[in-house]
Design a protein around this motif. Sequence first.
Motif, PDB file in Angstrom:
ATOM      1  N   GLY A  49       0.408  -1.289   0.171  1.00 22.54           N
ATOM      2  CA  GLY A  49       0.171  -0.011   0.469  1.00 22.54           C
ATOM      3  C   GLY A  49       0.923   1.467  -0.125  1.00 22.54           C
ATOM      4  O   GLY A  49       1.724   1.190  -0.019  1.00 22.54           O
ATOM      5  N   GLY A  50       0.089   2.105  -0.336  1.00 19.27           N
ATOM      6  CA  GLY A  50       0.913   3.421  -0.508  1.00 19.27           C
ATOM      7  C   GLY A  50       1.496   4.034   0.463  1.00 19.27           C
ATOM      8  O   GLY A  50       2.409   4.748   0.639  1.00 19.27           O
ATOM      9  N   GLU A  53       5.099   2.847   1.090  1.00 12.33           N
ATOM     10  CA  GLU A  53       5.676   3.193   0.157  1.00 12.33           C
ATOM     11  C   GLU A  53       6.604   4.504   0.602  1.00 12.33           C
ATOM     12  O   GLU A  53       7.284   4.776   0.254  1.00 12.33           O
ATOM     13  N   LYS A 204      11.366   1.248  -7.597  1.00 13.01           N
ATOM     14  CA  LYS A 204      10.434   0.900  -8.141  1.00 13.01           C
ATOM     15  C   LYS A 204      10.407   2.719  -9.480  1.00 13.01           C
ATOM     16  O   LYS A 204       9.538   2.461  -9.889  1.00 13.01           O
ATOM     17  N   ARG A 234      -4.167  -2.771  -5.410  1.00 13.90           N
ATOM     18  CA  ARG A 234      -4.438  -3.899  -4.878  1.00 13.90           C
ATOM     19  C   ARG A 234      -5.592  -4.220  -4.754  1.00 13.90           C
ATOM     20  O   ARG A 234      -6.584  -4.156  -5.536  1.00 13.90           O
ATOM     21  N   LYS A 239     -10.725   0.181  -6.147  1.00 12.00           N
ATOM     22  CA  LYS A 239      -9.829   0.210  -7.891  1.00 12.00           C
ATOM     23  C   LYS A 239     -10.383  -0.196  -8.745  1.00 12.00           C
ATOM     24  O   LYS A 239      -9.631  -0.441  -9.771  1.00 12.00           O
ATOM     25  N   GLY A 264      -1.112  -7.013  -8.308  1.00 14.10           N
ATOM     26  CA  GLY A 264      -1.924  -6.712  -7.716  1.00 14.10           C
ATOM     27  C   GLY A 264      -1.450  -7.605  -6.243  1.00 14.10           C
ATOM     28  O   GLY A 264      -2.457  -8.545  -5.857  1.00 14.10           O
ATOM     29  N   LEU A 265       0.334  -7.554  -5.955  1.00 16.21           N
ATOM     30  CA  LEU A 265       0.445  -9.075  -4.673  1.00 16.21           C
ATOM     31  C   LEU A 265      -0.484  -8.048  -3.304  1.00 16.21           C
ATOM     32  O   LEU A 265      -0.266  -7.314  -3.362  1.00 16.21           O
ATOM     33  N   VAL A 309       6.957  -4.276 -10.538  1.00 18.66           N
ATOM     34  CA  VAL A 309       6.063  -2.923 -10.946  1.00 18.66           C
ATOM     35  C   VAL A 309       6.840  -1.847 -11.331  1.00 18.66           C
ATOM     36  O   VAL A 309       6.440  -1.909 -12.515  1.00 18.66           O
ATOM     37  N   LEU A 330      -0.541   6.753  -5.696  1.00 17.11           N
ATOM     38  CA  LEU A 330       1.170   7.022  -5.483  1.00 17.11           C
ATOM     39  C   LEU A 330       1.124   6.324  -6.998  1.00 17.11           C
ATOM     40  O   LEU A 330       2.244   6.158  -7.930  1.00 17.11           O
ATOM     41  N   THR A 331       0.355   4.912  -7.661  1.00 12.76           N
ATOM     42  CA  THR A 331       0.477   4.244  -9.510  1.00 12.76           C
ATOM     43  C   THR A 331       0.113   5.256 -10.131  1.00 12.76           C
ATOM     44  O   THR A 331       1.258   4.779 -11.305  1.00 12.76           O
ATOM     45  N   GLU A 334       3.669   7.431 -10.410  1.00 14.75           N
ATOM     46  CA  GLU A 334       5.033   6.639 -10.365  1.00 14.75           C
ATOM     47  C   GLU A 334       4.875   6.181 -11.754  1.00 14.75           C
ATOM     48  O   GLU A 334       5.464   6.192 -13.151  1.00 14.75           O
TER      49      GLU A 334
HETATM   50  N1  UDP Z   1       2.078  -2.195  -5.088  1.00 14.59           N
HETATM   51  C1  UDP Z   1       3.080  -2.691  -5.123  1.00 14.59           C
HETATM   52  N2  UDP Z   1       2.572  -4.086  -5.907  1.00 14.59           N
HETATM   53  C2  UDP Z   1       1.755  -5.250  -5.609  1.00 14.59           C
HETATM   54  C3  UDP Z   1       0.800  -3.773  -6.100  1.00 14.59           C
HETATM   55  C4  UDP Z   1       1.129  -1.795  -5.469  1.00 14.59           C
HETATM   56  O1  UDP Z   1       4.319  -1.942  -4.799  1.00 14.59           O
HETATM   57  O2  UDP Z   1       1.708  -5.321  -6.052  1.00 14.59           O
HETATM   58  C5  UDP Z   1       2.359  -0.835  -4.906  1.00 14.59           C
HETATM   59  C6  UDP Z   1       2.114   0.467  -5.953  1.00 14.59           C
HETATM   60  O3  UDP Z   1       4.077   0.821  -6.273  1.00 14.59           O
HETATM   61  C7  UDP Z   1       1.813   2.044  -4.690  1.00 14.59           C
HETATM   62  C8  UDP Z   1       1.908   1.662  -3.444  1.00 14.59           C
HETATM   63  O4  UDP Z   1       1.787  -0.376  -3.321  1.00 14.59           O
HETATM   64  O5  UDP Z   1       3.428   2.747  -4.716  1.00 14.59           O
HETATM   65  C9  UDP Z   1      -0.239   1.332  -3.808  1.00 14.59           C
HETATM   66  O6  UDP Z   1       0.025   3.382  -3.830  1.00 14.59           O
HETATM   67  P1  UDP Z   1      -1.323   3.471  -4.211  1.00 14.59           P
HETATM   68  O7  UDP Z   1      -1.571   5.018  -3.550  1.00 14.59           O
HETATM   69  O8  UDP Z   1      -1.754   3.917  -5.149  1.00 14.59           O
HETATM   70  O9  UDP Z   1      -2.873   3.086  -3.024  1.00 14.59           O
HETATM   71  P2  UDP Z   1      -3.594   2.063  -1.569  1.00 14.59           P
HETATM   72  O10 UDP Z   1      -2.434   0.727  -1.556  1.00 14.59           O
HETATM   73  O11 UDP Z   1      -2.956   2.910  -0.855  1.00 14.59           O
HETATM   74  O12 UDP Z   1      -4.502   2.349  -2.156  1.00 14.59           O
END
Ligand code: UDP
Length: 415
Positions: A49-50, A53, A204, A234, A239, A264-265, A309, A330-331, A334
């Motif tokens: 999750g964000g 990160e 990343k 996720r 989403k 979405g690991l 990713v 964040l995606t 990114e």
């Molecule tokens: N992410 C990841 N692997 C995955 C899915 C998501 O590393 O399989 C990362 C993604 O690159 C981002 C973060 O998890 O850095 C998700 O942050 P975002 O703000 O997009 O969404 P949140 O999960 O906080 O709702």
Amino acid sequence: MLPYVRVPTIKLENYQGVISDELFDEVKILAKELKGLKVTFVNSTPRGGGVTEILKSLVGLMLGIGLKTEWHIIPPGRKFFGLTKELHNALQGKEFSLSFKARRLYQHHMERSAELMLDMESNVWIINDPQPAGVIHYLPNFHPSVAHFHIDTSHPNKDTWNFIEPILLAYDKIIFSAKEFVASTLPKRKIKIFAPAIDPLSDKNKPLSLQTAKTILESFGIDPTKPLVTQVSRFDPWKDPMGVIQAYYLAKNKIPNLQLALVGLFLAFDDSEAMRIFKQVKKHAGGDPDIFMFSDPQELGSLKVDIFVNAFQVGSDVILQKSIREGFGLTVAEAMWKEKPVIGGNVGGIKIQIKNGENGFLVSSPQETAKRIVQIIKNPALAEKMGKNAHQTVKEKFLMPRLLRDYLKLFKELV
Ligand code: UDP
């Protein structure tokens, strides 16, 4: 003491040339004034999750400029995380009735967590999201303290908001990602708006050649000669993975060799819903050999999640973030940093990042998403122009040293 998350120190100097000289100098001056300040961040999971990160880089950078910074997590709990996921969903607008038993479960977990904090000391506390927020009611002298909410609270469920609001009001400051998430009942003097940010130097987001990215994708079954659309998220109803699949099928009518990846690991401790949603989506995907879904981190072998990713974000023709509620996404930043055209849901924090038609597209339905996918894939010049604009937007607004600066200014105000 609460469980501790170890973070490597990051030097601000590494960002020289990536961020503006003005920002670099401003951070340097603030750092000098705040040297030695003890700052403690608390959240609910060390990965996934964000929020994690952000903390990985932000805490590292704070250490690098001389602040005594620590990151702690509250103890996990299966039932508790089941409930906090419900609270999270309710705060983003889902119908939910908060029972007496649920309230008691939350309070009990907060009491337990707060007990572990009694021997901790800090000059400033920063509590992320609703999971740990309630500790404040059990801790004397828990000031100055900041609640940082990363979720889209623009349309919260009333019952749940009424439960959370008194907790938020106990904090000295409350941070949201966007103005539209701030309830009108909250006192303005307590509110700060900090847009989240990404770390351009992390695994990343660091430069990865298209060739390397495609080789990595190929090793996971993707055909590098065919167009690829990816959503990295996720498995979460907000989403809209079902909407993504619908959009893919519609676009495939026009681009028959189109491939779709859903990355979405299962990483986060506190995401109790992901497996159920994954199964639903898998069923919906109907065994289409051009749909690739990734949920098991074991599948990656020795490859780092961040590089995996990164490869998808670099190697895709279009990146989707078709959220129907989104704190920031964040995606989105990114992928924009990697000069990719992003199609994002016209909601919450995505609207702060994407200017429709300039540096990406904003959409409100699977039909619109499909139309934009086709438009981008059939028009490489448009994709390139949007990608360049997208990179510039992130460079100016959404890189980590900017968030660091926002925080340092807040610390100056508080201590
Ligand atoms: N992410 C990841 N692997 C995955 C899915 C998501 O590393 O399989 C990362 C993604 O690159 C981002 C973060 O998890 O850095 C998700 O942050 P975002 O703000 O997009 O969404 P949140 O999960 O906080 O709702």
